[in-house]
Design a protein around this motif. Structure first.
Motif, short mmCIF file in Angstrom:
data_model
loop_
_atom_site.label_atom_id
_atom_site.label_comp_id
_atom_site.label_asym_id
_atom_site.label_seq_id
_atom_site.Cartn_x
_atom_site.Cartn_y
_atom_site.Cartn_z
N GLU A 1 -36.14 120.83 24.79
CA GLU A 1 -36.12 120.20 23.47
C GLU A 1 -34.91 120.64 22.67
O GLU A 1 -34.37 119.87 21.87
N THR A 2 -34.47 121.87 22.87
CA THR A 2 -33.28 122.36 22.17
C THR A 2 -32.04 121.57 22.59
O THR A 2 -31.18 121.26 21.77
N ARG A 3 -31.97 121.23 23.86
CA ARG A 3 -30.80 120.50 24.38
C ARG A 3 -30.91 119.00 24.16
O ARG A 3 -29.91 118.32 23.93
N PHE B 1 -45.71 128.81 30.71
CA PHE B 1 -44.53 128.29 31.40
C PHE B 1 -44.05 126.97 30.79
O PHE B 1 -42.88 126.81 30.45
N LEU B 2 -44.98 126.04 30.62
CA LEU B 2 -44.60 124.73 30.09
C LEU B 2 -44.15 124.81 28.63
O LEU B 2 -43.21 124.10 28.23
N GLY B 3 -44.80 125.68 27.84
CA GLY B 3 -44.39 125.83 26.46
C GLY B 3 -42.98 126.35 26.33
O GLY B 3 -42.17 125.83 25.54
N GLY B 4 -42.64 127.37 27.14
CA GLY B 4 -41.31 127.94 27.07
C GLY B 4 -40.24 127.01 27.61
O GLY B 4 -39.19 126.83 26.98
N TRP C 1 -44.28 128.17 22.67
CA TRP C 1 -43.10 127.48 22.13
C TRP C 1 -42.72 128.07 20.78
O TRP C 1 -41.54 128.34 20.50
N ARG C 2 -43.72 128.31 19.92
CA ARG C 2 -43.45 128.77 18.56
C ARG C 2 -43.15 130.26 18.48
O ARG C 2 -42.30 130.69 17.70
N ILE C 3 -43.83 131.05 19.30
CA ILE C 3 -43.77 132.51 19.14
C ILE C 3 -42.79 133.16 20.11
O ILE C 3 -41.92 133.94 19.70
N ALA C 4 -42.92 132.87 21.40
CA ALA C 4 -42.10 133.57 22.40
C ALA C 4 -41.79 132.66 23.57
O ALA C 4 -42.36 132.80 24.66
N PRO C 5 -40.87 131.69 23.41
CA PRO C 5 -40.55 130.77 24.51
C PRO C 5 -39.96 131.46 25.73
O PRO C 5 -40.03 130.91 26.84
N GLU C 6 -39.40 132.66 25.53
CA GLU C 6 -38.80 133.37 26.68
C GLU C 6 -39.85 133.83 27.68
O GLU C 6 -39.51 134.24 28.80
N LEU C 7 -41.12 133.74 27.33
CA LEU C 7 -42.19 134.13 28.25
C LEU C 7 -42.43 133.10 29.35
O LEU C 7 -43.34 133.29 30.17
N TRP C 8 -41.63 132.04 29.37
CA TRP C 8 -41.85 131.02 30.39
C TRP C 8 -41.65 131.59 31.79
O TRP C 8 -42.32 131.14 32.74
N ILE C 9 -40.80 132.59 31.93
CA ILE C 9 -40.59 133.20 33.25
C ILE C 9 -41.86 133.92 33.70
O ILE C 9 -42.28 133.80 34.86
N VAL C 10 -42.48 134.65 32.80
CA VAL C 10 -43.73 135.34 33.12
C VAL C 10 -44.81 134.33 33.50
O VAL C 10 -45.55 134.50 34.48
N LEU D 1 -40.85 114.45 35.34
CA LEU D 1 -40.45 113.49 34.32
C LEU D 1 -39.53 114.12 33.29
O LEU D 1 -38.57 113.49 32.83
N LEU D 2 -39.79 115.38 32.94
CA LEU D 2 -38.93 116.09 32.00
C LEU D 2 -37.52 116.23 32.58
O LEU D 2 -36.51 115.98 31.87
N ARG D 3 -37.42 116.60 33.84
CA ARG D 3 -36.12 116.75 34.48
C ARG D 3 -35.42 115.40 34.62
O ARG D 3 -34.21 115.29 34.38
N LEU D 4 -36.16 114.37 34.98
CA LEU D 4 -35.57 113.04 35.14
C LEU D 4 -35.02 112.51 33.82
O LEU D 4 -33.90 111.96 33.77
N LEU D 5 -35.78 112.68 32.76
CA LEU D 5 -35.31 112.22 31.44
C LEU D 5 -34.07 112.98 31.00
O LEU D 5 -33.16 112.41 30.38
N ALA D 6 -34.03 114.27 31.32
CA ALA D 6 -32.85 115.07 30.95
C ALA D 6 -31.62 114.60 31.69
O ALA D 6 -30.53 114.51 31.13
N ILE D 7 -31.77 114.25 32.97
CA ILE D 7 -30.63 113.76 33.75
C ILE D 7 -30.16 112.41 33.19
O ILE D 7 -28.96 112.16 33.06
N LEU D 8 -31.10 111.56 32.83
CA LEU D 8 -30.75 110.25 32.29
C LEU D 8 -30.03 110.35 30.94
O LEU D 8 -29.16 109.54 30.62
N ARG D 9 -30.39 111.39 30.18
CA ARG D 9 -29.75 111.56 28.87
C ARG D 9 -28.43 112.33 28.96
O ARG D 9 -27.75 112.49 27.96
#
Length: 276
Positions: free
Chosen positions: A137-139, A128-131, A86-95, A266-274
């Motif tokens: 969190e940004t959105r 994956f989860l960190g990225g 999350w702090r260093i390279a969030p774009e690595l979530w795909i890897v 749960l992360l996806r559900l909360l995002a839809i609700l918000r």
């Protein structure tokens, strides 16, 4: 169970079959009156009676402590890797997502657990989860903390329901969960296909937005919670049947897989609700 992966496993197999196989291969102790029995003199018998009772740990069998320690260690590793990503390279979530998928399949089909491969899977899932958590969190500010709290709450409720006996893992329960998961998988693949062809808008696809998305999200959370209860039942069966201690790695791996799935839903559900 009819699935040979479970029926032939020392952890998930039928206890009666396991005992039958063990009795077939165990040599009977000599009866009294034979030379072997006469060798056990009074001193030896006294030492045997005075010796402490062997625990499952002494005999190399699976214990709840083993599962708790290994699961806790893997969760701690996942959180550390996730925070660093999350702090260093969030774009690595795909890897992390691709590596986690491959390692997850390899570990799922291995007969004997590999601590190294399970640890690598945990590292990949942490990436994956960190990225992906950083993206959410940004959105939606504060959504990750809400998802973590909700995951822990569902885990605690599922464990309580299992331990209290209010929910029992019967064959009917297992069939219902498996059918539900299969249907949800088909639904998710259909939604993904529509996204790839540009049908609908948003980050969830046309079948995962609005009220329909909320309903599907609640269903997915319910399936993940039911899977946790099945995981608890499998672990209990393994401990009761005296499975080898090394199977604690398999138990921990299974719990990590289910918890990751639960957190993502749960992360996806909360995002839809918000609001998308």
């Amino acid at each position: 169970m009819t699935n040979p992966v479970f029926s032939n496993s020392p952890v998930f197999g039928d206890p009666r079959q396991q005992r039958g196989r063990q009795q077939g291969g165990v040599q009977q102790a000599p009866a009294w009156g034979t030379p072997g029995a006469q060798a056990a003199d009074a001193v030896t018998l006294e030492q045997m009676y005075d010796a402490p009772t062997a625990t499952p740990r002494d005999t190399g069998r699976l214990t709840y402590d083993d599962v708790i320690v290994k699961t806790g260690g893997l969760l701690a590793l996942l959180v550390v890797v996730g925070a660093a990503t999350w702090r260093i390279a969030p774009e690595l979530w795909i890897v992390g997502a691709l590596a986690g998928l491959v390692l997850g399949l390899v570990n799922a089909f291995k007969k004997n657990p590999s601590p190294v491969l399970i640890t690598l899977y945990t590292v990949a899932q942490g990436m994956f989860l960190g990225g992906i958590s950083a993206v959410y969190e940004t959105r939606y500010d504060g959504i990750v903390g809400q998802a973590v709290l909700a995951t822990l709450s569902v885990f605690a409720v599922s464990l309580f329901l299992f331990r209290s006996g209010k929910v029992r893992v019967t064959p009917k329960f297992q069939r219902a969960v498996l059918i539900g998961i299969a249907g949800y998988l088909v639904y998710s693949l259909l939604n993904l296909g529509l996204m790839l062809f540009g049908v609908g808008d948003g980050m969830y696809g046309p079948l995962r937005s609005g009220l329909l998305g909320v309903g599907i999200g609640l269903l997915a959370v319910g399936l993940a919670a039911a899977s946790l209860i099945m995981d608890f039942d499998a672990i209990k069966r393994g401990v009761d049947q005296g499975a080898p201690a090394k199977m604690a790695w398999s138990a921990a791996f299974g719990l990590i897989v289910t918890l990751v799935w639960l957190y993502l839903e749960l992360l996806r559900l909360l995002a839809i609700l918000r609001g998308d």
